[in-house]
Design a protein around this motif. Structure first.
Motif, short mmCIF file in Angstrom:
data_model
loop_
_atom_site.label_atom_id
_atom_site.label_comp_id
_atom_site.label_asym_id
_atom_site.label_seq_id
_atom_site.Cartn_x
_atom_site.Cartn_y
_atom_site.Cartn_z
N ARG A 49 0.83 -1.21 0.00
CA ARG A 49 0.00 0.00 0.00
C ARG A 49 0.86 1.27 0.00
NH1 ARG A 49 -2.53 -3.14 3.84
NH2 ARG A 49 -1.79 -1.79 5.53
N LEU A 50 2.04 1.19 -0.60
CA LEU A 50 2.94 2.34 -0.63
C LEU A 50 3.60 2.43 -2.00
CD1 LEU A 50 4.55 4.61 0.94
CD2 LEU A 50 6.29 2.86 1.31
N ASP A 51 3.57 3.62 -2.58
CA ASP A 51 4.29 3.87 -3.84
C ASP A 51 4.64 5.36 -3.86
OD1 ASP A 51 5.37 3.97 -6.37
OD2 ASP A 51 3.71 2.94 -7.35
N ARG A 52 5.91 5.65 -3.66
CA ARG A 52 6.37 7.04 -3.61
C ARG A 52 7.52 7.23 -4.58
NH1 ARG A 52 2.46 7.19 -0.64
NH2 ARG A 52 2.35 8.06 1.46
N ARG A 53 7.64 8.46 -5.10
CA ARG A 53 8.78 8.83 -5.93
C ARG A 53 9.40 10.09 -5.33
NH1 ARG A 53 5.03 6.63 -9.40
NH2 ARG A 53 5.81 5.20 -10.99
N TYR A 54 10.68 10.01 -5.05
CA TYR A 54 11.39 11.13 -4.44
C TYR A 54 12.61 11.49 -5.27
CZ TYR A 54 8.88 9.49 -0.24
OH TYR A 54 7.93 9.08 0.65
N GLU A 55 12.81 12.77 -5.50
CA GLU A 55 14.07 13.25 -6.08
C GLU A 55 14.89 13.79 -4.92
OE1 GLU A 55 15.69 15.96 -9.81
OE2 GLU A 55 13.58 15.38 -9.67
N ALA A 56 15.62 12.88 -4.27
CA ALA A 56 16.25 13.22 -3.00
C ALA A 56 17.30 12.17 -2.65
CB ALA A 56 15.18 13.25 -1.89
N ALA A 57 18.08 12.46 -1.61
CA ALA A 57 18.94 11.45 -1.00
C ALA A 57 18.12 10.71 0.05
CB ALA A 57 20.16 12.10 -0.37
N LEU A 58 18.35 9.40 0.21
CA LEU A 58 17.57 8.60 1.14
C LEU A 58 18.45 7.99 2.23
CD1 LEU A 58 15.21 6.59 -1.27
CD2 LEU A 58 14.81 8.82 -0.21
N SER A 59 17.85 7.87 3.41
CA SER A 59 18.49 7.17 4.52
C SER A 59 17.46 6.22 5.10
CB SER A 59 18.96 8.17 5.58
OG SER A 59 19.42 7.49 6.74
N LEU A 60 17.84 4.94 5.31
CA LEU A 60 16.92 3.95 5.83
C LEU A 60 17.50 3.30 7.07
CD1 LEU A 60 16.63 3.83 2.47
CD2 LEU A 60 15.01 2.03 3.06
N THR A 61 16.67 3.16 8.11
CA THR A 61 17.03 2.45 9.32
C THR A 61 15.88 1.54 9.72
OG1 THR A 61 16.19 4.30 10.67
CG2 THR A 61 18.56 4.27 10.20
N ALA A 62 16.18 0.57 10.58
CA ALA A 62 15.16 -0.36 11.08
C ALA A 62 14.90 -0.09 12.55
CB ALA A 62 15.62 -1.80 10.89
N ARG A 63 13.61 -0.15 12.92
CA ARG A 63 13.24 0.04 14.32
C ARG A 63 12.02 -0.79 14.63
NH1 ARG A 63 11.70 5.92 15.69
NH2 ARG A 63 13.88 6.25 15.09
N ASP A 64 12.19 -1.76 15.50
CA ASP A 64 11.07 -2.61 15.95
C ASP A 64 10.28 -3.19 14.78
OD1 ASP A 64 11.73 -2.03 18.60
OD2 ASP A 64 10.46 -0.25 18.62
N GLY A 65 11.00 -3.65 13.76
CA GLY A 65 10.35 -4.27 12.62
C GLY A 65 9.79 -3.31 11.59
N GLU A 66 9.98 -2.03 11.81
CA GLU A 66 9.52 -1.02 10.86
C GLU A 66 10.72 -0.37 10.18
OE1 GLU A 66 6.35 -0.27 10.10
OE2 GLU A 66 5.60 -1.81 11.48
N LEU A 67 10.52 0.04 8.93
CA LEU A 67 11.56 0.77 8.20
C LEU A 67 11.30 2.27 8.30
CD1 LEU A 67 11.91 -1.43 5.00
CD2 LEU A 67 13.66 -1.05 6.73
N ILE A 68 12.31 3.01 8.70
CA ILE A 68 12.24 4.47 8.76
C ILE A 68 12.98 5.00 7.55
CG2 ILE A 68 12.67 6.52 10.13
CD1 ILE A 68 10.82 4.45 11.48
#
Length: 321
Positions: free
Chosen positions: A44-63
């Motif tokens: 249920r997610l579809d995003r387009r970003y013109e940006a730099a991305l940073s991803l981390t994990a927390r309690d089974g969720e992606l930030i």
């Protein structure tokens, strides 16, 4: 939680507890991806970003945190927050309003300055290519322009989908002091009527949420501002009160935002149900997107639109004091 990312490279990212798993390999630290055009997809997610991305994990969720150049962000928000047929001058007014709002609002979340939902400003990066190009042109043509209050501070300039014919008073909705520069003004926005039948118990629960104590639907007194929106809700049994916006949001949270569209409504109780009949969509303060589009089609410029919706603020460049 699992996401697929496509852009400068393609990869699959999974959150396993507090561990980030990238293409099947655990990664002990945040994943950082260079600035570029990224598509982020998940359930249920579809995003387009013109940006730099940073991803981390927390309690089974992606930030996921996206870092934008300011004007790229404003262009993306302008495209995400407007209809595809919005006139160009209304897009320019939207760009200035969105730029003012994000700069004046400060950091609203622990992880980032803003989220990509209506809580801050909608940012989806989807839509027709022509509309995205026009939004970029609107941002470029207004680059660095913001609304400023008389004291020089950038205005916390809000906007909404439809006021229903009259915008709301910012102090009545958000409380004092007014940081928006907006005012309650009559508008040529269509009425945008809506109607919802909800359980009386839901109204009681929402009133209790808003007032901070037990309240019954039949004991509510609804005070209105000059626009006709509910400015204050009073529980006559206890004397507790709440702003109309708080009551509107409590109702929306329980009944659904697609059903309770604004604080400009009447309420009729009957049996175990309540009939709500209203106008407009959103909190009603500041730039009315439907009204701005209509006025722009009649020849109004972005500057005239902003003067109409924000009579207590003036446009100026970011470097101006």
């Amino acid at each position: 939680m699992r996401l697929r990312l496509d852009g400068l490279r393609s990869l699959e990212v999974v959150a396993s507890g507090n561990t980030l798993v990238v293409d099947g390999h655990p990664q002990p630290q945040a994943l950082r991806l260079d600035s570029g055009r990224w598509r982020v997809r998940g359930r249920r997610l579809d995003r387009r970003y013109e940006a730099a991305l940073s991803l981390t994990a927390r309690d089974g969720e992606l930030i996921v945190v996206a870092t934008f150049a300011l004007e790229d962000y404003i262009a993306a928000v302008t495209a995400s927050e407007t209809e595809v047929d919005t006139p160009f001058e209304a897009l320019r007014a939207q760009a200035i309003t969105a730029r003012s709002y994000v700069l004046a609002s400060g950091k609203r979340h622990d992880e980032a300055r803003a989220c990509d939902l209506t809580h801050c400003q909608v940012l989806r990066g989807e839509g027709f290519a022509r509309h995205l190009r026009r939004a970029r042109d609107a941002a470029r043509s207004t680059e660095g322009i913001v609304l400023r209050l008389p004291g020089g501070a950038i205005a916390l300039a809000p906007f909404h989908a439809s006021c229903g014919g009259h915008t709301a008073d910012p102090v009545a909705v958000f409380g004092a002091p007014d940081l928006s520069g907006a005012a309650a003004v009559p508008d040529r926005c269509p009425a945008s009527p809506w109607r919802a039948v909800v359980p009386r118990a839901l109204v009681t629960a929402a009133a209790s949420d808003a007032t901070g104590g037990p309240a019954r639907a039949e004991d509510l007194l609804l005070d209105r501002d000059s626009s006709g929106a509910i400015a204050r809700v009073v529980d006559r049994a206890s004397g507790r009160m709440a702003r109309g916006d708080a009551f509107f949001r409590a109702l929306g949270a329980r009944a659904g935002w697609d059903r309770i569209r604004s604080a400009r409504f009447s309420m009729t109780l009957g049996g175990d149900q309540a009939l709500l009949e209203g106008q407009g969509h959103g909190h009603g303060v500041g730039l009315c997107q439907a009204g701005a589009a209509l006025l722009a089609r009649q020849g109004w410029t972005a500057e005239q639109l902003l003067a109409h919706y924000f009579p207590r603020a003036l446009p100026g460049k970011l470097q101006d004091k």
